[in-house]
Design a protein around this motif. Structure first.
Motif, PDB file in Angstrom:
ATOM      1  N   THR A 177       2.336  -5.898   2.442  1.00 49.26           N
ATOM      2  CA  THR A 177       1.301  -6.609   3.210  1.00 49.26           C
ATOM      3  C   THR A 177       1.410  -8.246   2.732  1.00 49.26           C
ATOM      4  N   GLY A 178       0.508  -8.860   3.307  1.00 49.39           N
ATOM      5  CA  GLY A 178       0.501 -10.125   2.974  1.00 49.39           C
ATOM      6  C   GLY A 178       2.058 -11.034   2.989  1.00 49.39           C
TER       7      GLY A 178
ATOM      8  N   THR B 206       5.368  -8.985   3.745  1.00 48.22           N
ATOM      9  CA  THR B 206       5.713  -8.375   5.116  1.00 48.22           C
ATOM     10  C   THR B 206       7.073  -9.247   5.827  1.00 48.22           C
TER      11      THR B 206
ATOM     12  N   ASN C 238       0.931  -1.482  -0.200  1.00 49.18           N
ATOM     13  CA  ASN C 238       0.057   0.184   0.130  1.00 49.18           C
ATOM     14  C   ASN C 238       0.746   1.161  -0.148  1.00 49.18           C
TER      15      ASN C 238
ATOM     16  N   GLU D 240       3.909   0.252   2.239  1.00 47.86           N
ATOM     17  CA  GLU D 240       3.967  -0.553   3.197  1.00 47.86           C
ATOM     18  C   GLU D 240       3.515  -1.966   2.550  1.00 47.86           C
TER      19      GLU D 240
ATOM     20  N   THR E   7       1.540   4.808   1.445  1.00 47.84           N
ATOM     21  CA  THR E   7       1.262   5.427   2.711  1.00 47.84           C
ATOM     22  C   THR E   7       1.426   6.850   2.442  1.00 47.84           C
TER      23      THR E   7
END
Length: 124
Positions: free
Chosen positions: A52-53, A56, A37, A50, A39
């Motif tokens: 995700t999933g 990370t 994402n 950032e 930010t």
């Protein structure tokens, strides 16, 4: 330049980044069960993301930024780099990789222009 004009440019830059993420970057990351994402974008043009999933915990986040995300985002006017917490990568490293991509693309284009077409090779 007025503050309103600067704000409009920042909004347009964010829209362009989000559109590129939707079109090219998110599908790529999703194919690895991950994502990212946006930010924010700072005043120096650094896009903050950032992961995700699966991204990370992926050991290749740095490679993803250098090899997949920044090379696409650098074509958005005003974008200078990509950053994310926990991934150490300098602006200079990103720019060096971008220069290598440009060099590779230029050489590939030059070879394509110099090589005979399929029709020329098999005509007789």
């Amino acid at each position: 330049m007025s503050e309103e004009s600067t704000s409009q440019q920042a909004d347009q830059r964010l829209i362009a980044v989000e559109e590129l993420f939707d079109r090219e970057i998110r599908p790529l990351l999703a194919s690895h069960l991950g994502g990212a994402n946006v930010t924010g974008i700072d005043d120096q043009g650094a896009v903050q993301i950032e992961f995700t999933g699966a991204c990370t915990v992926c050991a290749f986040r740095r490679n993803t930024i250098v090899g997949s995300i920044y090379p696409r985002l650098r074509h958005v006017e005003g974008v200078n780099s990509v950053s994310t917490p926990g991934v150490a990568i300098t602006v200079q490293q990103q720019h060096r990789m971008a220069a290598m991509y440009d060099n590779f693309e230029a050489r590939a284009k030059e070879r394509a222009e110099q090589s005979p077409s399929h029709h020329e090779c098999h005509s007789a």
